[in-house]
Design a protein around this motif. Sequence first.
Motif, short mmCIF file in Angstrom:
data_model
loop_
_atom_site.label_atom_id
_atom_site.label_comp_id
_atom_site.label_asym_id
_atom_site.label_seq_id
_atom_site.Cartn_x
_atom_site.Cartn_y
_atom_site.Cartn_z
N LEU A 128 -40.85 16.25 -80.94
CA LEU A 128 -41.92 17.24 -80.84
C LEU A 128 -41.57 18.34 -79.86
CD1 LEU A 128 -45.00 14.84 -80.57
CD2 LEU A 128 -44.29 16.12 -82.59
N LYS A 129 -42.17 19.53 -80.10
CA LYS A 129 -42.11 20.63 -79.14
C LYS A 129 -43.53 21.08 -78.84
CE LYS A 129 -37.57 22.57 -80.29
NZ LYS A 129 -36.84 23.78 -80.77
N PHE A 130 -43.77 21.44 -77.59
CA PHE A 130 -45.10 21.83 -77.16
C PHE A 130 -45.06 23.26 -76.61
CE2 PHE A 130 -44.75 17.26 -76.81
CZ PHE A 130 -45.90 16.80 -77.42
N ILE A 149 -48.47 22.32 -81.16
CA ILE A 149 -47.50 21.23 -81.29
C ILE A 149 -46.69 21.44 -82.56
CG2 ILE A 149 -47.21 18.72 -81.34
CD1 ILE A 149 -50.10 18.53 -80.23
N GLU A 150 -45.37 21.46 -82.42
CA GLU A 150 -44.46 21.63 -83.56
C GLU A 150 -43.96 20.26 -84.01
OE1 GLU A 150 -41.35 24.90 -83.73
OE2 GLU A 150 -40.07 23.11 -83.57
N ILE A 151 -44.23 19.94 -85.28
CA ILE A 151 -43.89 18.62 -85.83
C ILE A 151 -43.00 18.79 -87.06
CG2 ILE A 151 -44.84 16.43 -86.69
CD1 ILE A 151 -47.50 17.23 -85.41
N PRO A 152 -41.88 18.08 -87.14
CA PRO A 152 -41.03 18.15 -88.35
C PRO A 152 -41.81 17.73 -89.59
CG PRO A 152 -39.86 17.08 -86.54
CD PRO A 152 -41.28 17.24 -86.09
N VAL A 167 -44.33 21.82 -89.14
CA VAL A 167 -45.79 21.95 -89.19
C VAL A 167 -46.30 22.23 -87.77
CG1 VAL A 167 -47.95 20.77 -89.71
CG2 VAL A 167 -45.95 20.41 -91.18
N LEU A 168 -47.20 23.20 -87.66
CA LEU A 168 -47.78 23.54 -86.37
C LEU A 168 -49.25 23.14 -86.35
CD1 LEU A 168 -46.33 27.14 -85.87
CD2 LEU A 168 -45.44 25.00 -84.93
N ILE A 169 -49.64 22.40 -85.32
CA ILE A 169 -51.05 22.07 -85.12
C ILE A 169 -51.46 22.55 -83.73
CG2 ILE A 169 -51.02 20.11 -86.70
CD1 ILE A 169 -50.83 18.26 -84.31
N GLN A 170 -52.71 22.90 -83.59
CA GLN A 170 -53.17 23.53 -82.35
C GLN A 170 -54.40 22.81 -81.81
OE1 GLN A 170 -53.70 27.75 -82.73
NE2 GLN A 170 -54.64 28.00 -80.73
N THR A 171 -54.47 22.71 -80.50
CA THR A 171 -55.64 22.15 -79.84
C THR A 171 -55.97 22.97 -78.61
OG1 THR A 171 -56.60 20.11 -78.92
CG2 THR A 171 -54.30 20.55 -78.40
N ASP A 172 -57.23 22.97 -78.22
CA ASP A 172 -57.67 23.76 -77.08
C ASP A 172 -57.03 23.26 -75.78
OD1 ASP A 172 -59.29 25.27 -78.72
OD2 ASP A 172 -61.07 24.04 -78.36
#
Length: 343
Positions: A128-130, A149-152, A167-172
């Motif tokens: 993961l990358k943050f 968060i960058e996820i393969p 895939v990129l997901i985002q959280t506050d």
Amino acid sequence: MKTLSKVQRQRKVWNILLTMIMIVAFACFLGFIVTIFMIGMDKGDQQLVMILCLSFFVAGCVLGISGLLFFRRADRLAGEELDLLEQEDSPYSFFVGEGTLATFEDEQLRIHGREASKKDIVVPYYDLKFYSICSRRAPKEKGNFSVVIEIPSKYFNNNAARDLPCVLIQTDGKDRLYDRLKELNLTLIGEQYTKEQGSGTFTQEEKFTFWHPVRVKKSTILMGIGLLVLIGGILAMIFWKNNRAPGSILIVLGAYCGIRGCIALFRAKASLGLYREGIYYRDPEGVNSVFLKWEEFSSARVSEKDGKKFLTCTCPYGDYDLPYFEGAYESILKKHPEKKGGD
């Protein structure tokens, strides 16, 4: 300490109050319009009608401001409710989508729904990358922090090709999230979060503007119609003294069209400002406005999609496709030649 049930009850109460205020404010607006017509038609006790007209106007303004304050309070309660829902699942859980949570376990990130009906996605931290991002809608230091968060892709689809984008997901961004990332020794790439953000504004050095031709044409036509209707209403009031109703109606409609046209004309103008601290794109609708600090994007280039030119700014987590402004790209390279990207 607030409980989830208490916050949910408070949010419902504030939403009900907000709805009631909006209904009463709309009724005041209708009352204001009706009394305007009554004044124009010289109906009833004119002194009483004028008092009612002023009262409806003042009440509508007060209720409108109150509604805005109530909306902000309800919005804050909604944020508190989401935070408590996260902590109900785990102290290390955070929403990353509609009903989807990411839990920062000791060795891995677990993505799961609030319900146990779907299969969990488990990703080890080494894959993961943050990214730490501060979203700014105005040229000032203060903004909203979030973590991307960058996820393969392979973790979402076992048969995914190796060259598929991650895939990129985002959280506050929240204090307990940053504390957990620090506790797990996970590296955050990008602008680092600080509890005490500055409130200063940035310094503009150059500005480029663009008038949307279709929107300008429509708004100009609407303003012209409003002006003609307004003039017609005034003439009707002058020549038909015995019946002022048509004239008053035309004046109100003309004024309404003129005001709407002016607002539409203002929204037809987009701009790109070059600041000492970065670049700022002001969207005519105010929805997609964004400020990017110079250190936030690695390069800029002119790209073309579907026959339209864009100024593409490349960030570690993705690209921003901003509208193309003549001369803006050249000015960016003069100030920061290291930002030159592949054309």
